[in-house]
Enzyme design. Structure first.
Site, PDB file in Angstrom:
ATOM      1  N   HIS A  80      -3.994  -5.368   0.073  1.00  0.00           N
ATOM      2  CA  HIS A  80      -3.490  -5.773   1.307  1.00  0.00           C
ATOM      3  C   HIS A  80      -3.773  -7.290   1.452  1.00  0.00           C
ATOM      4  O   HIS A  80      -4.392  -7.753   2.147  1.00  0.00           O
ATOM      5  CB  HIS A  80      -4.016  -5.329   2.582  1.00  0.00           C
ATOM      6  CG  HIS A  80      -3.764  -3.855   2.831  1.00  0.00           C
ATOM      7  ND1 HIS A  80      -2.573  -3.486   3.522  1.00  0.00           N
ATOM      8  CD2 HIS A  80      -4.279  -2.675   2.540  1.00  0.00           C
ATOM      9  CE1 HIS A  80      -2.682  -2.041   3.754  1.00  0.00           C
ATOM     10  NE2 HIS A  80      -3.605  -1.463   2.854  1.00  0.00           N
ATOM     11  N   CYS A 107       0.740  -1.095  -0.004  1.00  0.00           N
ATOM     12  CA  CYS A 107      -0.104   0.164  -0.102  1.00  0.00           C
ATOM     13  C   CYS A 107       0.932   1.412  -0.122  1.00  0.00           C
ATOM     14  O   CYS A 107       1.648   1.639  -0.770  1.00  0.00           O
ATOM     15  CB  CYS A 107      -0.994  -0.172   1.117  1.00  0.00           C
ATOM     16  SG  CYS A 107      -2.445   1.011   0.910  1.00  0.00           S
ATOM     17  N   GLU A 133      -1.495  -9.252   2.987  1.00  0.00           N
ATOM     18  CA  GLU A 133      -1.127  -9.821   4.116  1.00  0.00           C
ATOM     19  C   GLU A 133      -2.035  -9.952   5.252  1.00  0.00           C
ATOM     20  O   GLU A 133      -1.572 -10.714   6.321  1.00  0.00           O
ATOM     21  CB  GLU A 133       0.076  -8.765   4.620  1.00  0.00           C
ATOM     22  CG  GLU A 133      -0.487  -7.783   5.285  1.00  0.00           C
ATOM     23  CD  GLU A 133      -0.879  -6.233   4.500  1.00  0.00           C
ATOM     24  OE1 GLU A 133      -1.244  -5.400   5.078  1.00  0.00           O
ATOM     25  OE2 GLU A 133      -0.923  -6.839   3.406  1.00  0.00           O
TER      26      GLU A 133
END
Length: 427
Positions: free
Chosen positions: A173, A85, A175
């Site tokens: 995102h 990001c 993760e």
């Protein structure tokens, strides 16, 4: 050591950290939100991970300048990078692209399409054609021309990319796990409210993407692990390449004298391994003449760029390669010169075998350093190490096992020199 840079307590590495720790890679976290200073060097780093945050990559914030400098240093030294990001936007800026406001917020679960280059990418090779991921951003970026697009969507075309051979950015995102989604929603409730069902659908959405998420981050961890020794070497020498010649201005005559001990003949083929800025190349060329072949090999692009600035390409070809895995046929050269490299390779025994492989029978290997072992130890404030490979009692058997016969050994105050010949047959 893997350096992780965080901008908020909620936006940690989550699944990235899990994969890196599972691979046995030590992590060091810089919490810029708590006032931690951003490291000013890549020394000692085998990877850099820069996480997201609510600030804009195109606007000033306290750690922006330092982060961009660290990212640029990592790109220059080919330290593996993963930006998420905000981290991806900063990576794009560091590489010569731009970050800018987007066309409104993109928040919540949504699809991205993997691009045509994704199947050949070290991280995204097995990713499906579509990934459903968590978006949480207002800004976007324009990539530098050399970047490789890996994932996209209609509203925000840049969703994942690679720069060079070892730096990746993801706008989305990937993760996150359930605690991460809850942390995001708790930290930014007004934004979360624009994505109805964000929390309720998280378990289902995460279950669907988990296998691909874990595979991509395991691949990153494996990539970092496989390159860790090379990365550490590149990081160390990249920062020093620009001033290397200035620091060692008096070493030229010592290199020339060492080359003179090799017994080279006109027309021979000689290799300088770990050539650095190429200070041995003029002497090597003088001994083999215009009909000979001189090649300098180094792992660090910045060192070869410094060699070009010094005009050393006029004396030999410069090759970016790993000296422990040479892209040369067996018996390709008549002689190998190497100054200081044997103390920096991860597996000296394997390196000596590889150098024997590319050298003709009865060919010459000269190991050299412009300082003796005692002088180097004193300079670093430590005693002589009895396990040092370059001690004669250690070097002779190591050379013999690799197919070399040690003929000359000198450990003088102002130089170290070992001359060996290649056995007619290798074991």
């Amino acid at each position: 050591m893997i350096q992780i840079v965080e901008h908020t307590p909620q936006e940690g590495p989550y699944a990235i950290g899990t994969a890196l720790e599972a691979a046995g890679l030590p992590l060091r976290v810089c919490r810029t939100w708590a006032g931690d200073p951003v490291p000013d060097t890549t020394d000692g780093l085998v990877a850099l991970v820069v996480m997201g945050g609510p600030m804009a990559a195109y606007a000033d914030f306290p750690s922006r300048t330092a982060e961009l400098a660290l990212l640029r240093a990592a790109l220059d030294a080919e330290v593996p990078v993963l930006g998420v990001c905000l981290g991806a936007q900063l990576l794009a800026v560091a590489a010569g692209g731009t970050a800018r406001p987007g066309a409104g917020a993109q928040i919540g679960w949504g699809d991205v399409r993997t691009a045509a280059d994704a199947p050949a990418d070290p991280l995204f090779a097995d990713a499906p054609g579509r990934l459903r991921v968590l978006h949480w951003h207002h800004d976007t970026m324009d990539l530098p021309a050399e970047a490789i697009l890996l994932a996209s969507c209609d509203r925000y075309p840049v969703q994942a990319f690679r720069i060079g051979r070892s730096a990746w950015g993801t706008q989305f995102h990937l993760e996150v796990d359930e605690p991460a989604v809850e942390a995001f929603a708790g930290a930014f409730p007004e934004e979360a409210a624009t994505a109805p069902g964000l929390l309720e659908s998280a378990p289902t959405e995460l279950a669907a993407v988990a296998r691909h998420r874990d595979d991509i981050f395991k691949r990153f961890a494996a990539f970092v692990t496989a390159r860790s020794e090379q990365t550490a070497t590149r990081a160390f020498f990249t920062r020093r390449a620009a001033t290397w010649e200035d620091r060692f201005t008096d070493d030229g005559p010592r290199y020339a004298a060492a080359v003179g001990r090799m017994g080279l003949r006109p027309g021979q083929r000689v290799l300088d391994l770990g050539c650095g800025t190429g200070r041995a190349l003029p002497a090597l060329r003088a001994h083999v003449g215009d009909d000979g072949v001189v090649s300098g090999v180094d792992l660090t692009p910045a060192m070869l760029r410094a060699a070009l600035r010094e005009g050393r390409d006029a004396d030999g070809k410069l090759l970016l390669a790993d000296a422990c895995r040479l892209p040369l046929r067996t018996g390709a050269v008549d002689a190998v010169f190497s100054a200081g490299l044997i103390n920096h390779v991860p597996d000296p025994a394997a390196a000596l075998r590889e150098w024997a492989r590319v050298t003709t029978a009865d060919g010459v290997l000269l190991l050299f350093h412009p300082s003796g072992r005692a002088e180097r130890a004193a300079r670093h404030g430590r005693p002589l190490d009895p396990d040092d490979l370059t001690a004669e009692e250690n070097l002779a058997p190591a050379l013999r096992a690799a197919g070399w016969h040690l003929e000359v050994y000198e450990d003088a105050r102002h130089h170290f020199l070992a001359r060996a010949t290649r056995a007619r047959t290798l074991v």
